[in-house]
Design a protein around this motif. Structure first.
Motif, PDB file in Angstrom:
ATOM      1  N   LEU A   1      -4.177  -8.889  -0.882  1.00 22.43           N
ATOM      2  CA  LEU A   1      -5.074  -9.474   0.111  1.00 22.43           C
ATOM      3  C   LEU A   1      -5.288  -8.616   1.352  1.00 22.43           C
ATOM      4  CD1 LEU A   1      -3.540 -13.056  -0.091  1.00 22.43           C
ATOM      5  CD2 LEU A   1      -5.617 -12.263  -1.225  1.00 22.43           C
ATOM      6  N   ALA A   2      -4.334  -7.775   1.692  1.00 17.49           N
ATOM      7  CA  ALA A   2      -4.417  -7.005   2.939  1.00 17.49           C
ATOM      8  C   ALA A   2      -5.412  -5.855   2.811  1.00 17.49           C
ATOM      9  CB  ALA A   2      -3.044  -6.452   3.312  1.00 17.49           C
ATOM     10  N   ASN A   3      -5.968  -5.465   3.962  1.00 21.89           N
ATOM     11  CA  ASN A   3      -6.753  -4.233   4.035  1.00 21.89           C
ATOM     12  C   ASN A   3      -5.863  -3.041   4.358  1.00 21.89           C
ATOM     13  OD1 ASN A   3      -9.339  -5.180   3.437  1.00 21.89           O
ATOM     14  ND2 ASN A   3      -9.758  -5.727   5.557  1.00 21.89           N
ATOM     15  N   ARG A   4      -5.045  -3.191   5.399  1.00 23.33           N
ATOM     16  CA  ARG A   4      -4.208  -2.074   5.849  1.00 23.33           C
ATOM     17  C   ARG A   4      -2.848  -2.599   6.312  1.00 23.33           C
ATOM     18  NH1 ARG A   4      -7.298   2.572   6.435  1.00 23.33           N
ATOM     19  NH2 ARG A   4      -9.558   2.218   6.388  1.00 23.33           N
ATOM     20  N   ILE A   5      -1.835  -1.764   6.197  1.00 24.31           N
ATOM     21  CA  ILE A   5      -0.508  -2.049   6.727  1.00 24.31           C
ATOM     22  C   ILE A   5      -0.257  -1.050   7.860  1.00 24.31           C
ATOM     23  CG2 ILE A   5       1.946  -2.265   6.246  1.00 24.31           C
ATOM     24  CD1 ILE A   5       0.187  -4.295   4.754  1.00 24.31           C
ATOM     25  N   LEU A   6      -0.127  -1.565   9.064  1.00 22.81           N
ATOM     26  CA  LEU A   6       0.013  -0.722  10.249  1.00 22.81           C
ATOM     27  C   LEU A   6       1.438  -0.795  10.795  1.00 22.81           C
ATOM     28  CD1 LEU A   6      -3.284  -1.711  12.123  1.00 22.81           C
ATOM     29  CD2 LEU A   6      -2.947   0.132  10.461  1.00 22.81           C
ATOM     30  N   LEU A   7       1.913   0.356  11.278  1.00 24.66           N
ATOM     31  CA  LEU A   7       3.200   0.433  11.968  1.00 24.66           C
ATOM     32  C   LEU A   7       2.922   0.740  13.441  1.00 24.66           C
ATOM     33  CD1 LEU A   7       6.296   0.678  12.188  1.00 24.66           C
ATOM     34  CD2 LEU A   7       6.072   3.066  11.433  1.00 24.66           C
ATOM     35  N   PRO A   8       2.927  -0.273  14.317  1.00 22.79           N
ATOM     36  CA  PRO A   8       2.637  -0.028  15.739  1.00 22.79           C
ATOM     37  C   PRO A   8       3.701   0.880  16.360  1.00 22.79           C
ATOM     38  CG  PRO A   8       2.440  -2.366  15.207  1.00 22.79           C
ATOM     39  CD  PRO A   8       3.107  -1.706  14.036  1.00 22.79           C
TER      40      PRO A   8
ATOM     41  N   GLU B   1      -5.874   4.392   3.461  1.00 27.81           N
ATOM     42  CA  GLU B   1      -7.226   3.882   3.297  1.00 27.81           C
ATOM     43  C   GLU B   1      -7.099   2.423   2.876  1.00 27.81           C
ATOM     44  OE1 GLU B   1      -9.363   5.913   0.283  1.00 27.81           O
ATOM     45  OE2 GLU B   1      -7.956   5.448  -1.316  1.00 27.81           O
ATOM     46  N   SER B   2      -8.185   1.674   2.989  1.00 26.49           N
ATOM     47  CA  SER B   2      -8.099   0.241   2.755  1.00 26.49           C
ATOM     48  C   SER B   2      -7.475  -0.080   1.406  1.00 26.49           C
ATOM     49  CB  SER B   2      -9.492  -0.392   2.836  1.00 26.49           C
ATOM     50  OG  SER B   2      -9.401  -1.782   2.616  1.00 26.49           O
ATOM     51  N   LEU B   3      -6.558  -1.031   1.401  1.00 23.04           N
ATOM     52  CA  LEU B   3      -5.835  -1.391   0.183  1.00 23.04           C
ATOM     53  C   LEU B   3      -6.716  -2.087  -0.848  1.00 23.04           C
ATOM     54  CD1 LEU B   3      -2.498  -2.654   1.776  1.00 23.04           C
ATOM     55  CD2 LEU B   3      -2.884  -0.492   0.579  1.00 23.04           C
TER      56      LEU B   3
END
Length: 717
Positions: free
Chosen positions: A56-63, A160-162
């Protein structure tokens, strides 16, 4: 004890609750929903698992850090407080994605450049070497979100988008993104149905996205397993051992799951769609396990499986197609569901839930999901006798006396009488008949007289203040009225939605019919296409401009920059131009221009077609000279083949100066733009004579909208 890392998963609007549940199932902690995403915590393995397994996710970000950035300088300084050597090698590659909202920095490309400069400068100062930019598959992709002047800098672990799973080779019109397809199936309880051995059937499978996502869910197959690239693979803190272990586990689970895959079948009436679906199934490793067959909806037959989920994503007239025929299509869909799938669960995904009312089934539930910017509804049905309602027959459209549809019809008749008579007098075969004359009907209606009368209808995107249900109902009324008033069959009316365009969106391909129609404009003959692109290949508001160019062109060398389909060049050529040069970046439109040339007998080396970035071509051809130049650039462009973005307001001075440098001493440059808020910088162009000729170039059928374009005559002093 190592503290858990904080992560953020982005997703399409409306999917947040599903994504939160999915992340919890992947052992994420501290899960918290926000708008268009979900924050969560965990070890690095948790983020890897999300990249590999999230459907379901587009991206996984690590702030990495958040800080105030009210100015470009503050942004630069804040980015430099991060130790980039911990993430990226000096000789590595990077890319920066930048999004701003309610902030002083509004230009995303400029913001991305400042962030890139801060990273590059820091590494170069420390190591004497600098990373390079790779927008496709960088070693590190940096994500910047600037909200109310507060910047959050993150590493994009997905790269890139998942939703790009790696199996899609071809698409058909308006394909579902993979994570939206997965969300539809999750909402329709497909995982539970699959566990119980139920079948999955898609009656309008298109390129097979729902089939493939359904199979991956049922087989317990990681959606990211076929991807060759993730954003963390060349990250300096990447843990190869953890990732290898997760990949091995995913392969084992997929292999075991595919052995017990339930029946999954897809059907579509379009042979090109079925070919695309089969190619995609093969790429996904499902070619021998999932079937896709060409079949008309009316030829629906009961499945061997006694129960399961039947899905459909029928068209709903938002982008292409004859919206007037949609009620009949939905009525047919409902009839086939009731006949062929008794006892099954059904899920119909549509941008026009009103059409669901003609299906003859009572929806037991409805969810809101977004297909891009379009708000859509997922209608759920249990196909049981108690949920079957009285049959509703789609009747031919009737204009009721006293209704708003009658008001629209009367206005259309008045416009047809006025502009139709004017067009015949002026021997004009293509003209704007109606242009949002009534605020309730926010449409543009263009008439093209060819071998038959064709009508091209565009709906302007409604503001957020307009009730979408009312807007949709009025649109249905309008699309019923137009063929009646103009006395044409529905198949000669073509409908599109004109949204705010970004980066050359007006040239986005919408279909591949290849159906062209010949029309006339003065002495010229042109080919137009009503289906494949947002525009038809002939900008009607430039009719007077093209005629003017034809009058000015006699004996002159003519240059058409951003030439599109070459219609201005045809006018110049038939007007007696000594030679013509047409420059555009698109092979498609240059081929179209060539066909227009041939249609008008313009052949030979005197009529040059050049495929190039106009900005680069001007620099490389500064020695050329022309007596007449037409310059009609896009408002904004960021084509992959361009070296940089183009913004007509920001960049028009340099563009005009470079183009004017190619003028003969007595040459004329005609510059035009359709940016409504455009302001020409006369001070910066003071070495040139600039005359506003907009009023002279607005045709009578566009006088209702005098801001349709601005036009200037520019000469050397």
């Amino acid at each position: 004890m190592t503290l858990p890392l904080k992560f953020f998963a982005t997703c399409p609007k409306g999917i947040e609750p599903l994504l939160a549940d999915e992340l919890r199932a992947l052992a994420a902690e501290g899960v918290r929903e926000t708008r268009a995403g979900v924050a969560f915590e965990g070890a690095l393995a948790t983020a890897y698992r999300a990249c590999l397994w999230s459907r379901l996710a587009n991206r996984i970000l690590l702030p990495l850090k958040s800080f105030p950035a009210p100015s470009p300088e503050a942004l630069y300084e804040g980015v430099q407080t991060i130790a980039w050597k911990e993430h990226l090698a000096p000789e590595g590659t990077l890319a920066v994605d930048f999004t701003a909202s309610q902030s002083a920095i509004t230009h995303s490309h400029y913001g991305a450049l400042k962030v890139k400069d801060a990273i590059v400068d820091q590494l170069r100062d420390e190591f004497g070497a600098r990373p390079s930019v790779d927008t496709a598959q960088p070693d590190v992709r940096v994500n910047v979100y600037l909200l109310r002047d507060e910047a959050t800098i993150s590493l994009d672990l997905s790269g890139e988008s998942l939703h790009r799973r790696g199996y899609r080779t071809q698409t058909v019109e308006a394909p579902l993104k993979e994570n939206l397809a997965a969300a539809i199936l999750m909402r329709a309880h497909w995982p539970g149905i699959a566990k119980e051995g139920g079948a999955l059937v898609d009656l309008m499978c298109g390129s097979g996205t729902l089939l493939i996502e359904g199979a991956l869910i049922a087989a317990d197959a990681a959606p990211g397993l076929a991807r060759q690239y993730f954003g963390f693979l060349n990250w300096k803190q990447h843990d190869v051992a953890i990732w290898s272990e997760l990949i091995e586990e995913a392969h084992n689970r997929r292999e075991a799951g595919l052995e017990k895959l339930p029946p999954i079948h897809g059907y579509d009436h379009d042979p090109l769609a079925i070919r695309s679906a089969r190619d995609n199934l093969k790429r996904a490793g499902l070619g021998n396990l999932v079937t896709a067959e060409r079949r008309e909806l009316s030829a629906c037959a009961p499945e061997e499986a006694p129960t399961g989920l039947v899905v459909a994503n029928p068209p709903y007239g938002e982008r292409l197609g004859d919206a007037g025929d949609m009620p009949a299509l939905y009525a047919e869909l409902g009839a086939q569901l009731k006949t062929c799938f008794p006892g099954w669960h059904a899920a119909v995904f549509t941008g026009n839930p009103e059409l669901g009312k003609v299906m003859g089934l009572r929806a037991i539930k409805m969810h809101t999901l977004y297909n891009g910017a379009i708000e859509c509804k997922l209608l759920h049905f249990d196909i049981t006798p108690e949920n079957i309602v009285g049959e509703r027959v789609a009747k031919p459209f009737e204009i009721r006396p006293g209704s708003s549809a009658e008001m629209f019809a009367n206005r259309l008749r008045k416009d047809l009488q006025h502009f139709g008579r004017w067009a015949r007098r002026q021997e004009i075969s293509c003209y704007r008949l109606y242009d949002a004359d009534l605020h309730e009907y926010n449409l543009a209606v263009d008439v093209y007289e060819s071998d038959k009368r064709y009508v091209h209808v565009q709906e302007y995107e409604a503001p957020d203040t307009i009730d979408p249900d009312k807007a949709r109902q009025r649109l249905q009324h309008a699309l019923g009225v137009i063929p009646l008033v103009l006395e044409i069959p529905r198949e000669q009316m073509f409908f599109k939605v004109r949204r705010r365009q970004k980066g050359g969106g007006q040239y986005e391909k919408l279909d591949e019919t290849g159906a062209f129609h010949e029309v006339r404009e003065g002495p010229c003959r042109f080919l137009v296409n009503f289906t494949d692109y947002l525009d038809t290949g002939l900008f009607l508001d430039h009719r007077a401009t093209r005629a003017m160019l034809g009058e000015l062109a006699k004996g002159k060398r003519f240059l058409n920059l951003f030439g599109y389909t070459g219609t201005a060049t045809v006018h110049a050529g038939l007007g007696g131009a000594a030679s013509t040069t047409t420059v555009d970046m698109s092979y498609t439109y240059l081929d179209w221009a060539q066909r227009n040339f041939e249609l008008n007998g313009m052949k030979g080396k005197n009529h040059e077609l050049v495929q190039a970035d106009v900005l680069v071509w001007l620099k490389q051809n500064h020695a050329r000279r022309y007596g007449l130049i037409f310059l009609d650039p896009p408002t904004f462009s960021r084509s992959k083949r361009m070296e940089d973005t183009f913004d007509v307001q920001r960049d028009h001075v340099a563009l005009i100066v470079d183009a004017a440098a190619l003028l003969d001493p007595d040459g004329i440059l005609v510059f035009s733009t359709n940016l409504r808020r455009f302001k020409i910088d006369r001070e910066a162009l003071s070495p040139l004579t600039v005359e506003d000729i907009t009023r002279k170039t607005i045709p009578q059928d566009f006088e209702r909208d005098p801001k349709i374009h601005q036009c200037f005559r520019i000469t050397r002093k």
